[in-house]
Design a protein around this motif. Structure first.
Motif, mmCIF file in Angstrom:
data_model
loop_
_atom_site.group_PDB
_atom_site.id
_atom_site.type_symbol
_atom_site.label_atom_id
_atom_site.label_comp_id
_atom_site.label_asym_id
_atom_site.label_seq_id
_atom_site.Cartn_x
_atom_site.Cartn_y
_atom_site.Cartn_z
ATOM 1 N N ASP A 184 0.724 -1.152 0.133
ATOM 2 C CA ASP A 184 0.225 0.190 0.251
ATOM 3 C C ASP A 184 1.039 0.870 0.182
ATOM 4 N N LYS A 185 1.876 1.322 -0.564
ATOM 5 C CA LYS A 185 2.804 2.739 -0.547
ATOM 6 C C LYS A 185 2.902 2.610 -1.645
ATOM 7 N N ASN A 186 3.029 2.475 -3.049
ATOM 8 C CA ASN A 186 2.791 3.336 -3.978
ATOM 9 C C ASN A 186 4.411 2.778 -4.382
ATOM 10 N N PRO A 187 4.959 1.645 -4.265
ATOM 11 C CA PRO A 187 6.865 1.787 -4.169
ATOM 12 C C PRO A 187 6.847 2.434 -5.601
ATOM 13 N N ILE A 188 7.960 2.918 -5.901
ATOM 14 C CA ILE A 188 9.134 2.741 -6.940
ATOM 15 C C ILE A 188 10.203 1.952 -7.003
ATOM 16 N N ASP A 237 12.812 11.941 -9.653
ATOM 17 C CA ASP A 237 12.240 12.864 -8.237
ATOM 18 C C ASP A 237 11.928 11.705 -6.619
ATOM 19 N N LEU A 238 12.877 11.620 -6.159
ATOM 20 C CA LEU A 238 12.370 10.076 -4.522
ATOM 21 C C LEU A 238 12.343 10.863 -3.715
ATOM 22 N N GLU A 239 12.132 11.850 -3.869
ATOM 23 C CA GLU A 239 11.697 12.320 -2.702
ATOM 24 C C GLU A 239 10.144 11.389 -2.148
ATOM 25 N N ASP A 240 10.377 11.582 -0.262
ATOM 26 C CA ASP A 240 9.382 10.930 1.330
ATOM 27 C C ASP A 240 8.511 9.548 -0.580
ATOM 28 N N ARG A 241 9.115 8.889 -0.888
ATOM 29 C CA ARG A 241 9.176 7.908 -2.148
ATOM 30 C C ARG A 241 9.311 6.517 -1.290
ATOM 31 N N HIS A 242 8.934 5.752 -1.676
ATOM 32 C CA HIS A 242 9.291 3.811 -0.704
ATOM 33 C C HIS A 242 10.211 3.517 -2.237
ATOM 34 N N VAL A 243 11.349 3.471 -2.174
ATOM 35 C CA VAL A 243 12.193 2.425 -3.536
ATOM 36 C C VAL A 243 12.360 0.877 -3.110
ATOM 37 N N VAL A 244 12.126 -0.077 -4.368
ATOM 38 C CA VAL A 244 12.703 -1.319 -4.159
ATOM 39 C C VAL A 244 14.046 -0.992 -5.537
ATOM 40 N N ILE A 245 14.772 -1.443 -4.657
ATOM 41 C CA ILE A 245 15.880 -1.838 -5.565
ATOM 42 C C ILE A 245 15.870 -3.273 -6.357
ATOM 43 N N ILE A 256 25.657 -1.794 -5.491
ATOM 44 C CA ILE A 256 25.003 -1.716 -4.591
ATOM 45 C C ILE A 256 24.903 -0.440 -3.497
ATOM 46 N N GLU A 257 26.249 0.302 -3.288
ATOM 47 C CA GLU A 257 27.536 1.109 -2.146
ATOM 48 C C GLU A 257 27.116 2.250 -3.030
ATOM 49 N N MET A 258 27.877 2.270 -4.598
ATOM 50 C CA MET A 258 27.548 3.107 -5.190
ATOM 51 C C MET A 258 25.848 3.460 -4.915
ATOM 52 N N LEU A 259 25.155 2.979 -5.679
ATOM 53 C CA LEU A 259 23.913 3.809 -5.624
ATOM 54 C C LEU A 259 23.195 3.854 -4.524
ATOM 55 N N LEU A 260 23.717 2.928 -3.387
ATOM 56 C CA LEU A 260 22.633 3.511 -2.229
ATOM 57 C C LEU A 260 23.406 4.742 -2.238
ATOM 58 N N THR A 261 24.667 5.324 -2.093
ATOM 59 C CA THR A 261 25.493 6.253 -1.701
ATOM 60 C C THR A 261 24.806 8.129 -2.895
ATOM 61 N N SER A 262 24.602 7.798 -3.988
ATOM 62 C CA SER A 262 24.390 8.407 -5.004
ATOM 63 C C SER A 262 22.354 8.326 -4.403
ATOM 64 N N LEU A 263 21.696 7.957 -3.637
ATOM 65 C CA LEU A 263 20.497 7.891 -3.087
ATOM 66 C C LEU A 263 20.486 8.779 -1.867
ATOM 67 N N VAL A 264 21.698 9.385 -1.135
ATOM 68 C CA VAL A 264 21.600 9.698 0.211
ATOM 69 C C VAL A 264 21.012 10.846 0.052
ATOM 70 N N HIS A 265 21.750 11.775 -1.048
ATOM 71 C CA HIS A 265 21.064 13.120 -0.943
ATOM 72 C C HIS A 265 19.275 13.189 -1.104
ATOM 73 N N SER A 266 19.140 12.063 -1.515
ATOM 74 C CA SER A 266 17.369 12.369 -2.691
ATOM 75 C C SER A 266 15.940 12.631 -1.789
ATOM 76 N N GLY A 267 16.177 12.774 -0.533
ATOM 77 C CA GLY A 267 15.194 12.548 -0.340
ATOM 78 C C GLY A 267 14.713 11.185 0.375
ATOM 79 N N VAL A 268 15.174 10.329 -0.002
ATOM 80 C CA VAL A 268 13.560 8.829 -0.557
ATOM 81 C C VAL A 268 13.314 8.618 0.966
ATOM 82 N N ALA A 269 12.228 7.511 1.187
ATOM 83 C CA ALA A 269 11.699 7.899 2.476
ATOM 84 C C ALA A 269 12.378 6.639 3.104
ATOM 85 N N ARG A 270 12.355 5.636 2.082
ATOM 86 C CA ARG A 270 12.901 4.241 2.326
ATOM 87 C C ARG A 270 13.493 3.268 1.493
#
Ligand code: AMP
Length: 368
Positions: free
Chosen positions: A35-39, A90-98, A109-123
């Motif tokens: 129910d989180k409308n993930p990306i 825009d990933l701001e406040d979004r739920h993301v499943v890689i 994975i490290e490179m990806l997660l590092t690049s998402l640090v400032h994206s404002g992703v919720a989870r």
């Protein structure tokens, strides 16, 4: 067994096992993000198939985005992760499943997660069809793992080797056990059988003596035995068609062998060519022809001596022995050239103590 480019791969994970893993991962993601409308962030190219399967099992609303990263060069994972298609959403406040196909060293994975640090992703959770715990060097949690696997290089189900294999519906791994296949060569009485039974133990190889197989069939009065007997009694070669078929069946009986000692085979060019095809189909080849060289008169004396106890008709008669030696030089010894051309011929002095001769053979085999 399949061949991609120049490499051979063997079946590793069957379709139902993959399906079960996908069902399980999809169930977990549904429970967590239903129910989180993930990306779903699919990492191309390898994850396209897994992503398609997981996302099509997702029950709620969702969006799908892609990034293209690459860290493999041939069969080696490299430290350099290259972004070939960046994420522009825009990933701001979004739920993301890689969605990953395989987590190996963890560099991607490290490179990806590092690049998402400032994206404002919720989870942000990570799902990977395969995970190699023994090669993983990072601490990031992989939330959903389809299957843990050993450090083998795998292809299929989206994963490739230099571009090939993504379409396969099952997973294959790089064939690692390079077989040692020896053609033990030499005239009748050279000591091939004696040496083969020592070498097979030492190198854990399967010994196939065509003469022994024929004799076994004669003893048990099989169709093959009846066919071979008339030729063998006269010291002539059994026809290629029959011999090749028999040899092929013997090889098939030992599908898991680490290698073979072929004793008394091939004896003709047609047999040598058939052996090449047979081994090629198994992703391997003849490693070497090792030939025991013994003087003719020594051979005749050895065989007459053996004939006193072996019960072999073809050892009891000096003329038959001489005919067999003649057959060897007329028909069989051309194979020396066949393997010499491929740099695979090794002549070994076959006169001396059994131990001495084994030591000479060992010197050749250990260098292969
Ligand atoms: P061996 O025990 O190797 O001396 O073989 C005994 C006999 O079996 C030979 O003289 C042939 O009649 C037959 N034979 C064994 N191997 C082959 C082969 N590769 N091709 C044709 N005939 C064979």
């Amino acid at each position: 067994m399949i061949k991609l480019h120049e490499l051979y791969f063997e079946k590793y994970i069957h379709a139902p096992v993959i399906e079960e893993a996908i069902d399980r991962v999809a169930g977990q993601i549904n429970a967590e993000f239903g129910d989180k409308n993930p990306i779903f962030l699919v990492i191309l190219n390898g994850a396209f198939k897994f992503a398609s399967d997981v996302i099509s099992r997702f029950k709620g609303d969702c969006e799908v985005e892609f990034m293209k990263l690459s860290s493999y060069d041939g069969t080696e994972t490299t430290g350099n992760v290259v972004v070939q298609l960046p994420l522009e959403v825009d990933l701001e406040d979004r739920h993301v499943v890689i969605i990953e196909d395989v987590v190996d060293s963890g560099n991607t994975i490290e490179m990806l997660l590092t690049s998402l640090v400032h994206s404002g992703v919720a989870r942000c959770h990570i799902a990977s069809l395969f995970f190699k715990p023994k090669s993983y060097t990072k601490e990031y949690k992989i939330h959903y793992v389809g299957m843990e696997i050993e450090n083998d290089f795998i292809v299929g189900y989206g994963l490739d080797y230099n571009g090939l294999g993504r379409n396969l519906n099952e997973v294959y791994k790089l064939k690692s056990n390079i077989m040692t296949n020896l053609v033990l060569f030499g005239p009748p009485g050279a000591g091939k059988g004696t040496q083969a039974s020592i070498l097979k133990e030492e190198y854990n190889l399967v010994h196939i003596s065509t003469g022994d197989v024929f004799r076994y069939n004669i003893k048990n009065a099989t169709e093959l035995g009846t066919l071979a007997k008339s030729y063998m009694d006269k010291g002539q070669l059994v026809p290629d068609e029959v011999t090749i078929k028999m040899l092929s069946a013997e090889v098939d009986k030992n599908a898991d062998a680490k290698g073979f000692i072929f004793d008394g085979f091939p004896r003709t060019t047609a047999q040598a060519e058939a052996l090449d095809v047979l081994l090629e189909e198994k992703g391997t080849q003849v490693s070497a022809m090792v030939a025991l060289e013994v003087d003719d008169e020594v051979l005749v004396q050895r065989l007459l001596e053996r004939g006193k106890t072996s019960g072999r008709k073809d050892d009891a008669n000096e003329q038959v022995i001489r005919d067999r030696i003649k057959v060897y030089y007329n028909e069989t010894s051309i194979l020396k050239g066949y393997y010499q051309e491929q740099d695979k011929y090794h002549g070994v002095d076959g006169i001396g103590d059994i131990d001495q001769i084994t030591a000479r053979l060992r010197q050749v085999i250990d260098k292969l």
